[in-house]
Every structure is written in structure tokens, then in C-alpha cells.
Scaffold this motif. Structure first.
Motif, PDB file in Angstrom:
ATOM      1  N   CYS A  37       0.818  -1.211   0.020  1.00  0.00           N
ATOM      2  CA  CYS A  37      -0.002   0.160   0.041  1.00  0.00           C
ATOM      3  C   CYS A  37       0.922   1.377  -0.016  1.00  0.00           C
ATOM      4  CB  CYS A  37      -0.871  -0.005   1.281  1.00  0.00           C
ATOM      5  SG  CYS A  37      -1.718   1.377   1.008  1.00  0.00           S
ATOM      6  N   ARG A  38       0.439   2.254  -0.918  1.00  0.00           N
ATOM      7  CA  ARG A  38       1.127   3.483  -0.912  1.00  0.00           C
ATOM      8  C   ARG A  38       0.501   4.710  -0.638  1.00  0.00           C
ATOM      9  NH1 ARG A  38       5.367   4.192  -0.644  1.00  0.00           N
ATOM     10  NH2 ARG A  38       5.784   5.745  -2.299  1.00  0.00           N
ATOM     11  N   ALA A  39      -0.732   4.600  -0.015  1.00  0.00           N
ATOM     12  CA  ALA A  39      -1.699   5.563   0.140  1.00  0.00           C
ATOM     13  C   ALA A  39      -1.148   6.193   1.713  1.00  0.00           C
ATOM     14  CB  ALA A  39      -3.094   4.736   0.645  1.00  0.00           C
ATOM     15  N   GLU A  40      -1.644   7.345   1.788  1.00  0.00           N
ATOM     16  CA  GLU A  40      -1.190   8.273   2.990  1.00  0.00           C
ATOM     17  C   GLU A  40      -1.159   7.561   4.207  1.00  0.00           C
ATOM     18  OE1 GLU A  40      -3.443   9.105   0.746  1.00  0.00           O
ATOM     19  OE2 GLU A  40      -2.828  10.712  -0.218  1.00  0.00           O
ATOM     20  N   ALA A  41      -2.238   6.748   4.729  1.00  0.00           N
ATOM     21  CA  ALA A  41      -2.260   5.993   5.923  1.00  0.00           C
ATOM     22  C   ALA A  41      -0.951   5.376   6.343  1.00  0.00           C
ATOM     23  CB  ALA A  41      -3.527   5.412   6.266  1.00  0.00           C
ATOM     24  N   CYS A  42      -0.754   4.373   5.222  1.00  0.00           N
ATOM     25  CA  CYS A  42       0.721   3.543   5.201  1.00  0.00           C
ATOM     26  C   CYS A  42       1.813   4.485   5.303  1.00  0.00           C
ATOM     27  CB  CYS A  42       0.268   2.684   4.257  1.00  0.00           C
ATOM     28  SG  CYS A  42      -0.965   1.217   4.505  1.00  0.00           S
ATOM     29  N   GLN A  43       1.800   5.550   4.330  1.00  0.00           N
ATOM     30  CA  GLN A  43       3.029   6.065   4.372  1.00  0.00           C
ATOM     31  C   GLN A  43       3.323   6.821   5.697  1.00  0.00           C
ATOM     32  OE1 GLN A  43       3.303   9.005   1.005  1.00  0.00           O
ATOM     33  NE2 GLN A  43       2.438   7.522  -0.169  1.00  0.00           N
ATOM     34  N   SER A  44       2.153   7.207   6.319  1.00  0.00           N
ATOM     35  CA  SER A  44       2.310   8.111   7.787  1.00  0.00           C
ATOM     36  C   SER A  44       3.104   7.216   8.777  1.00  0.00           C
ATOM     37  CB  SER A  44       1.248   8.825   8.012  1.00  0.00           C
ATOM     38  OG  SER A  44       0.140   7.645   8.403  1.00  0.00           O
ATOM     39  N   VAL A  45       2.959   5.853   8.648  1.00  0.00           N
ATOM     40  CA  VAL A  45       3.355   5.130   9.738  1.00  0.00           C
ATOM     41  C   VAL A  45       4.709   4.092   9.178  1.00  0.00           C
ATOM     42  CG1 VAL A  45       1.505   5.185  11.051  1.00  0.00           C
ATOM     43  CG2 VAL A  45       1.534   3.554   9.400  1.00  0.00           C
ATOM     44  N   GLY A  46       5.281   4.563   8.250  1.00  0.00           N
ATOM     45  CA  GLY A  46       6.344   3.705   8.069  1.00  0.00           C
ATOM     46  C   GLY A  46       6.364   3.159   6.529  1.00  0.00           C
ATOM     47  N   GLY A  47       5.247   3.195   5.570  1.00  0.00           N
ATOM     48  CA  GLY A  47       5.263   2.679   4.468  1.00  0.00           C
ATOM     49  C   GLY A  47       6.214   2.922   3.541  1.00  0.00           C
ATOM     50  N   ASP A  48       6.653   4.174   3.599  1.00  0.00           N
ATOM     51  CA  ASP A  48       7.805   4.700   2.661  1.00  0.00           C
ATOM     52  C   ASP A  48       9.316   4.033   2.666  1.00  0.00           C
ATOM     53  OD1 ASP A  48       6.261   6.352   0.938  1.00  0.00           O
ATOM     54  OD2 ASP A  48       6.748   8.163   2.165  1.00  0.00           O
ATOM     55  N   GLU A  49       9.376   3.837   4.168  1.00  0.00           N
ATOM     56  CA  GLU A  49      10.567   3.083   4.577  1.00  0.00           C
ATOM     57  C   GLU A  49      10.487   1.585   4.085  1.00  0.00           C
ATOM     58  OE1 GLU A  49      13.174   2.111   8.681  1.00  0.00           O
ATOM     59  OE2 GLU A  49      11.134   3.185   8.608  1.00  0.00           O
ATOM     60  N   VAL A  50       9.374   1.029   4.304  1.00  0.00           N
ATOM     61  CA  VAL A  50       9.329  -0.197   3.850  1.00  0.00           C
ATOM     62  C   VAL A  50       9.466  -0.462   2.460  1.00  0.00           C
ATOM     63  CG1 VAL A  50       7.764  -2.367   4.052  1.00  0.00           C
ATOM     64  CG2 VAL A  50       7.854  -0.912   5.888  1.00  0.00           C
ATOM     65  N   GLY A  51       8.783   0.182   1.699  1.00  0.00           N
ATOM     66  CA  GLY A  51       8.822   0.470   0.158  1.00  0.00           C
ATOM     67  C   GLY A  51      10.294   0.343  -0.485  1.00  0.00           C
ATOM     68  N   ALA A  52      11.148   1.475   0.329  1.00  0.00           N
ATOM     69  CA  ALA A  52      12.405   1.653   0.083  1.00  0.00           C
ATOM     70  C   ALA A  52      13.298   0.253   0.342  1.00  0.00           C
ATOM     71  CB  ALA A  52      12.943   2.902   0.385  1.00  0.00           C
ATOM     72  N   HIS A  53      13.139  -0.124   1.496  1.00  0.00           N
ATOM     73  CA  HIS A  53      13.770  -1.228   2.042  1.00  0.00           C
ATOM     74  C   HIS A  53      13.403  -2.418   0.872  1.00  0.00           C
ATOM     75  CE1 HIS A  53      15.871  -3.876   4.608  1.00  0.00           C
ATOM     76  NE2 HIS A  53      14.782  -4.818   4.724  1.00  0.00           N
ATOM     77  N   LEU A  54      12.233  -2.874   0.554  1.00  0.00           N
ATOM     78  CA  LEU A  54      11.797  -3.963  -0.342  1.00  0.00           C
ATOM     79  C   LEU A  54      12.770  -3.744  -1.786  1.00  0.00           C
ATOM     80  CD1 LEU A  54       8.100  -4.435   0.404  1.00  0.00           C
ATOM     81  CD2 LEU A  54      10.039  -6.167   0.297  1.00  0.00           C
ATOM     82  N   ARG A  55      12.608  -2.407  -2.214  1.00  0.00           N
ATOM     83  CA  ARG A  55      13.347  -2.009  -3.561  1.00  0.00           C
ATOM     84  C   ARG A  55      14.666  -2.286  -3.486  1.00  0.00           C
ATOM     85  NH1 ARG A  55      10.442   2.358  -2.850  1.00  0.00           N
ATOM     86  NH2 ARG A  55      11.864   3.707  -3.408  1.00  0.00           N
ATOM     87  N   SER A  56      15.399  -1.794  -2.257  1.00  0.00           N
ATOM     88  CA  SER A  56      16.920  -1.894  -2.036  1.00  0.00           C
ATOM     89  C   SER A  56      17.082  -3.502  -2.005  1.00  0.00           C
ATOM     90  CB  SER A  56      17.104  -1.157  -0.968  1.00  0.00           C
ATOM     91  OG  SER A  56      18.628  -1.249  -1.000  1.00  0.00           O
ATOM     92  N   ALA A  57      16.464  -4.178  -1.149  1.00  0.00           N
ATOM     93  CA  ALA A  57      16.674  -5.577  -0.858  1.00  0.00           C
ATOM     94  C   ALA A  57      16.664  -6.437  -1.943  1.00  0.00           C
ATOM     95  CB  ALA A  57      15.970  -6.092   0.269  1.00  0.00           C
ATOM     96  N   LEU A  58      15.567  -6.049  -2.664  1.00  0.00           N
ATOM     97  CA  LEU A  58      15.357  -6.814  -3.978  1.00  0.00           C
ATOM     98  C   LEU A  58      16.159  -6.729  -5.119  1.00  0.00           C
ATOM     99  CD1 LEU A  58      11.682  -7.328  -3.409  1.00  0.00           C
ATOM    100  CD2 LEU A  58      13.242  -9.057  -3.069  1.00  0.00           C
ATOM    101  N   ALA A  59      16.702  -5.295  -5.175  1.00  0.00           N
ATOM    102  CA  ALA A  59      17.605  -4.582  -6.151  1.00  0.00           C
ATOM    103  C   ALA A  59      16.435  -4.300  -7.532  1.00  0.00           C
ATOM    104  CB  ALA A  59      18.751  -5.424  -6.642  1.00  0.00           C
ATOM    105  N   ILE A  60      15.270  -3.789  -7.197  1.00  0.00           N
ATOM    106  CA  ILE A  60      14.184  -3.588  -8.171  1.00  0.00           C
ATOM    107  C   ILE A  60      13.388  -2.478  -8.055  1.00  0.00           C
ATOM    108  CG2 ILE A  60      13.727  -6.387  -8.752  1.00  0.00           C
ATOM    109  CD1 ILE A  60      11.283  -6.133  -7.060  1.00  0.00           C
ATOM    110  N   ASP A  61      12.733  -2.209  -8.894  1.00  0.00           N
ATOM    111  CA  ASP A  61      11.962  -1.078  -8.724  1.00  0.00           C
ATOM    112  C   ASP A  61      10.607  -1.194  -8.664  1.00  0.00           C
ATOM    113  OD1 ASP A  61      10.945   1.872  -8.108  1.00  0.00           O
ATOM    114  OD2 ASP A  61      12.016   2.409 -10.080  1.00  0.00           O
TER     115      ASP A  61
END
Length: 156
Positions: free
Chosen positions: A82-106
Motif C-alpha cells: 500500500c502506498r496510500a497516505e495512512a500507510c506512508q504516515s506510519v513507515g510505508g515509505d521506509e518499507v517500500g524503499a527497503h524492499l526495492r533495495s533488498a530485491l534490487a528492483i523498482d
């Protein structure tokens, strides 16, 4: 995730013919093809256009407008974060960045080993358990980078 068939034009023609008789058949055809093949390859567009008596450009426009349709088959697992505001406000952006980095994908990418495809979605309705995702259609909530790492370790 379900296994998908390899692209086969004759099989695609059969799928298209079975659904083309419906009113407003374009989206049902695309969904049916993606269900069978895991994606809607470019080579399907002229078949769909001919069946519906519309231009290939119109078919291409429909496929490219809806983010649900893919051009290549997904990985063995699909994580829709989820990329919506509620998820972003509690760490969703960090989780997304971590996933993209760990998997080496976008976003929309599949890991090199084919294990996971990462898709962004905009609100799963799981705000109470944010940040949230769907893993192969099953809800996963209260995600953190550590929890994501544990999930990644279980995927084959």
C-alpha cells in the motif's frame, strides 16, 4: 501464486473467443488472458483488436491505462504494498524503499531469482494495520523492515 501457461497464440484465440461475446468484453478479455498467461503480451493486442473490431491502438490504450495489467509474467509471489497516505504516515515509505533495495528492483519489478514481484497499490482498506500489503492476495499488516526481511526469507 498459480502457475501460468506459456504464451500460445491458439490458446489465446480460444480465450478471447470465449469472452468476446460479452457486452463490454475488452476488460474481461484482458483479465482472462492475464489469468491464463500471467500477463497481456503485446502479441495479444492484434488478436483482441480483431475480435472486438477496434484498433490495436485502442487495445494498447486500455492495457496501458490500467495498472493491473502486466506485460510480462509476475514472479512466483506478488507483494502489493500500500502506498496510500495512512500507510506512508506510519513507515510505508521506509518499507517500500527497503524492499526495492533488498530485491534490487523498482516498483512493478521482479526479483532476479523470480521469487517476488513488487507492485504498488493505493489503499487496500487495511489502514488499521498500516503499513499493509497483500502477499499473494493475503493481507499482511504492521509491516516493518525487519518483518519484511522475515517474509522474504520464507519465499521460494
Amino acid at each position: 501464486m498459480a502457475d501460468h501457461e506459456s504464451w500460445n497464440e491458439d490458446r489465446a484465440r480460444g480465450v478471447i473467443a470465449a469472452v468476446a461475446v460479452k457486452e463490454g468484453a475488452a476488460l474481461p478479455i484482458l483479465h482472462a488472458l492475464q489469468h491464463v498467461f500471467g500477463c497481456v503480451p503485446l502479441s495479444a493486442e492484434p488478436l483482441i483488436a480483431a475480435a472486438l473490431n477496434i484498433s490495436r491502438a485502442e487495445v494498447h490504450g486500455i492495457v496501458s491505462f490500467y495498472h493491473e495489467f502486466r506485460r510480462t509474467p509476475p514472479g512466483r509471489h506478488v507483494l502489493r504494498l500500500c502506498r496510500a497516505e495512512a500507510c506512508q504516515s506510519v513507515g510505508g515509505d521506509e518499507v517500500g524503499a527497503h524492499l526495492r533495495s533488498a530485491l534490487a528492483i523498482d516498483w512493478h519489478g521482479t526479483s532476479r531469482d523470480g521469487a517476488l514481484t513488487l507492485e504498488p497499490v493505493f489503499c487496500l482498506g487495511l489502514c488499521a494495520t498500516a503499513p499493509a500489503a497483500l502477499l499473494d492476495g493475503d493481507p499482511v499488516g504492521r509491516l516493518s523492515t525487519a518483518r519484511v526481511d522475515r517474509i522474504l526469507e520464507t519465499l521460494t
